[in-house]
Write a protein that holds these residues in place. Structure first.
Motif, PDB file in Angstrom:
ATOM      1  N   UNK A  58       0.715  -1.265   0.167  1.00 35.36           N
ATOM      2  CA  UNK A  58      -0.186  -0.014   0.064  1.00 35.36           C
ATOM      3  C   UNK A  58       0.791   1.077  -0.074  1.00 35.36           C
ATOM      4  N   UNK A  59       0.482   2.256  -0.815  1.00 43.68           N
ATOM      5  CA  UNK A  59       1.241   3.695  -0.644  1.00 43.68           C
ATOM      6  C   UNK A  59       0.039   4.427  -0.943  1.00 43.68           C
ATOM      7  N   UNK A  60      -0.279   5.317  -0.112  1.00 41.81           N
ATOM      8  CA  UNK A  60      -1.364   6.087  -0.154  1.00 41.81           C
ATOM      9  C   UNK A  60      -0.870   7.791  -0.346  1.00 41.81           C
ATOM     10  N   UNK A  61       0.409   7.848  -0.449  1.00 40.93           N
ATOM     11  CA  UNK A  61       0.920   9.004  -0.629  1.00 40.93           C
ATOM     12  C   UNK A  61       2.336   8.866  -1.563  1.00 40.93           C
ATOM     13  N   UNK A  62       2.826   9.683  -2.229  1.00 42.48           N
ATOM     14  CA  UNK A  62       3.768   9.896  -2.997  1.00 42.48           C
ATOM     15  C   UNK A  62       5.262   9.618  -2.044  1.00 42.48           C
ATOM     16  N   UNK A  63       5.265  10.158  -1.115  1.00 42.89           N
ATOM     17  CA  UNK A  63       6.295   9.874  -0.127  1.00 42.89           C
ATOM     18  C   UNK A  63       6.389   8.468   0.394  1.00 42.89           C
ATOM     19  N   UNK A  64       5.121   7.867   0.654  1.00 45.14           N
ATOM     20  CA  UNK A  64       5.031   6.473   1.096  1.00 45.14           C
ATOM     21  C   UNK A  64       5.552   5.574   0.047  1.00 45.14           C
ATOM     22  N   UNK A  65       5.185   5.900  -1.267  1.00 44.55           N
ATOM     23  CA  UNK A  65       5.640   5.165  -2.293  1.00 44.55           C
ATOM     24  C   UNK A  65       7.085   5.222  -2.688  1.00 44.55           C
ATOM     25  N   UNK A  66       7.804   6.284  -2.408  1.00 46.59           N
ATOM     26  CA  UNK A  66       9.201   6.372  -2.457  1.00 46.59           C
ATOM     27  C   UNK A  66       9.837   5.700  -1.382  1.00 46.59           C
ATOM     28  N   UNK A  67       9.191   5.589  -0.114  1.00 52.73           N
ATOM     29  CA  UNK A  67       9.803   4.763   0.843  1.00 52.73           C
ATOM     30  C   UNK A  67       9.942   3.492   0.747  1.00 52.73           C
ATOM     31  N   UNK A  68       8.752   2.906   0.305  1.00 51.22           N
ATOM     32  CA  UNK A  68       8.467   1.437  -0.053  1.00 51.22           C
ATOM     33  C   UNK A  68       9.399   1.049  -1.300  1.00 51.22           C
ATOM     34  N   UNK A  69       9.509   2.035  -2.299  1.00 52.38           N
ATOM     35  CA  UNK A  69      10.518   1.786  -3.520  1.00 52.38           C
ATOM     36  C   UNK A  69      11.957   1.574  -3.083  1.00 52.38           C
ATOM     37  N   UNK A  70      12.301   2.371  -1.610  1.00 56.48           N
ATOM     38  CA  UNK A  70      13.527   2.301  -1.254  1.00 56.48           C
ATOM     39  C   UNK A  70      14.549   3.769  -2.069  1.00 56.48           C
ATOM     40  N   UNK A  71      13.565   4.636  -2.448  1.00 53.43           N
ATOM     41  CA  UNK A  71      14.118   5.685  -3.160  1.00 53.43           C
ATOM     42  C   UNK A  71      14.369   6.854  -2.097  1.00 53.43           C
ATOM     43  N   UNK A  72      13.922   6.859  -1.022  1.00 56.60           N
ATOM     44  CA  UNK A  72      13.906   7.797   0.013  1.00 56.60           C
ATOM     45  C   UNK A  72      13.690   7.419   1.443  1.00 56.60           C
TER      46      UNK A  72
END
Length: 522
Positions: A508-522
């Motif tokens: 789950x990634x409800x925000x862009x920031x959460x998406x980046x974290x789960x992708x290991x980009x930030x």
């Protein structure tokens, strides 16, 4: 001019559209705000420098950097991929009353005298705003039969939660806090169980009898078993399957005799405006979804509004502030010692309330009644045609009770015959420019459900066209089931292939920031 019966030439725009963050280019700007003028800067000083370090950002927020042209292009692409209520028939959105929202309502909220009001302005400068809030309360009082109304809740669920909070405060004021149990019904809106549970109550759910109405004997047994812990009932009526409970007053009588309060979920109110009222059924509280019944856009996590309505003995518990009039001026009253307090910032979604006030003023009392009459006529006309479609059935058919503003149908027979279920029909319907219909809340008590609500917005031609399209899809399913099973074909949307991913919190990634974290980009 007659509407094309089956819109076979529909082709929706389909863009491979990235999200706005993926369009971002460092350094690009859509607008350059002017520098602060020297006179203003000298007058106010260094505002940012006066902020405590604890609330200062350590770095600038990661906002997308996109120029005006590409922002406009992006949102237009998304709008072209959206089937809104002004582009296609929304008969399909059962329980949600997707009606036409007159443009004059939008004009009203765009007027500078309203749009530019600041919520912290002195009351003396917003008398007109307070006046329409006060006057609309009087209208809702008349429609519901209740004694006071608050528009502070941000939607239907929020209004139901507010009712649960008021109920708790009422019992506490009587030194009766042991009352910790709410009774609701399976075909009431799920918020009638979820929000009291969030407020700390235990929940008992009553299932229907063989006619599809809440089982009265099961309710009596639940009241008896609960004893002096019974706090109240939360019921939708007519329930989501479109049946108005003819024994509703008996449920209320039994509850009151047990010392409990009664809350009426009136989100499905389009069938009884000007016909019947919560007061005559002796309810203590009720609510309306202003953003549905009263001609304003459906909220859907956006600009919604719920009106919580109470009898006089519960008015002291309403959230603060209330809007009052002393004969000379309107004002906000925060001095309410037994209030449950604030439930959101300021006074509510005032733009939605102004739209609803405009809609109600245009219709008048007779218009509200006509709205209800046409809604019921439309629904029963549609039922007569829908029940002739092969493979389609009706929940609790032939129970001797007239349907109200909507009906929960079932594709159980079609599914047995062809393997095509309600979700397949839904996907195929989109190929004709008609939005996804509402099936049912989960769990599906009615198998392969389809819930339709042809409110007063729609003409006979609209209904005929919709039914003909549904009939075409059903006939098609019997001839070639794969067409529906592989739909949609002409739409921008696609089917979710791996449903198990929806139950995986790690994805789950409800925000862009959460998406980046789960992708290991930030």
């Amino acid at each position: 001019m007659a509407i094309t019966k089956v819109r076979k030439n529909f082709h929706q725009a389909r863009w491979d559209e990235p999200i706005i963050y993926e369009l971002s280019t460092p350094g690009v700007r859509g607008i350059l705000p002017p520098e602060v003028e020297d006179e203003i800067s000298a007058s106010v000083g260094d505002v940012a420098g006066g902020l405590p370090d604890s609330i200062k950002r350590k770095e600038a927020p990661p906002l997308p950097e996109v120029d005006q042209k590409h922002v406009l292009e992006h949102w237009l692409h998304l709008s072209q991929e959206t089937m809104g209520s002004n582009l296609s028939p929304d008969i399909s959105e059962g329980t949600c009353t997707m009606k036409y929202n007159p443009r004059i309502n939008e004009e009203m909220v765009a007027l500078p005298d309203f749009a530019e009001v600041h919520p912290l302005q002195d009351e003396s400068t917003i008398q007109g705003g307070l006046e329409y809030l006060y006057k609309f309360e009087q209208m809702i009082k008349e429609v519901s039969g209740m004694d006071r109304v608050s528009f502070q809740p941000g939607g239907g669920n929020h209004a139901v939660y507010t009712a649960a909070s008021i109920m708790r405060a009422y019992h506490a004021s009587r030194n009766d806090s042991k009352r910790d149990t709410i009774i609701t019904t399976i075909f009431s809106h799920p918020c009638d169980a979820a929000t009291p549970a969030t407020a700390g109550y235990k929940i008992i759910t009553i299932y229907p009898d063989d006619r599809g109405i809440p089982d009265l004997e099961a309710f009596k047994a639940a009241v008896k078993d609960t004893g002096d812990r019974f706090a109240g009932i939360f019921m939708t009526n007519p329930e989501d399957i479109g049946i108005f409970n003819p024994q509703i007053d008996e449920f209320v009588r039994i509850s009151h005799e047990a010392g409990a309060l009664c809350f009426y979920d009136q989100a499905n109110a389009n069938a009884f405006l000007g016909v019947t009222r919560a007061r005559e059924a002796d309810f203590d509280m009720c609510h309306f979804n202003i953003h549905k019944t009263f001609g304003t856009p459906h909220g859907c996590c956006g600009p919604a509004n719920g009106a919580i309505c109470v009898r006089d003995y519960l008015s002291k518990f309403l959230p603060v502030p209330t809007v009052e009039f002393d004969g000379k001026k309107y004002y906000l009253d925060y001095d309410r010692a037994e209030s449950i307090g604030k439930i959101r910032d300021f006074y509510g979604t005032t733009g939605v309330i102004l739209k609803a006030y405009t809609w109600t003023m245009n219709l008048g009392a007779d218009g509200l009644r006509e709205c209800a009459d046409v809604s019921v006529i439309n629904n029963n006309y549609m039922r007569q045609k829908m029940m002739k479609i092969k493979g389609l059935g009706e929940s609790y058919a032939d129970n001797g009770i007239k349907r109200m503003e909507q009906i929960r149908y079932t594709w159980e027979q079609l599914h047995k015959d062809t393997g095509v279920g309600t979700e397949d029909v839904n996907c195929r319907l989109i190929d004709f420019g008609i939005p996804w219909f509402w099936s049912s809340h989960h769990p599906w008590v009615i198998p392969e459900p389809m819930t339709l609500e042809p409110c007063e917005t729609f003409s006979k031609a609209d209904i005929d066209s919709y039914v003909d399209t549904v009939k075409h899809i059903a006939e098609e399913a019997y001839d070639d089931p794969e067409i529906a099973k592989t739909a949609p074909h002409n739409s921008c949307i696609h089917r979710v292939q791996d449903l198990e991913e929806l139950d995986d919190p790690d994805k789950w990634a409800l925000t862009w920031r959460a998406y980046l974290k789960k992708k290991g980009k930030k």
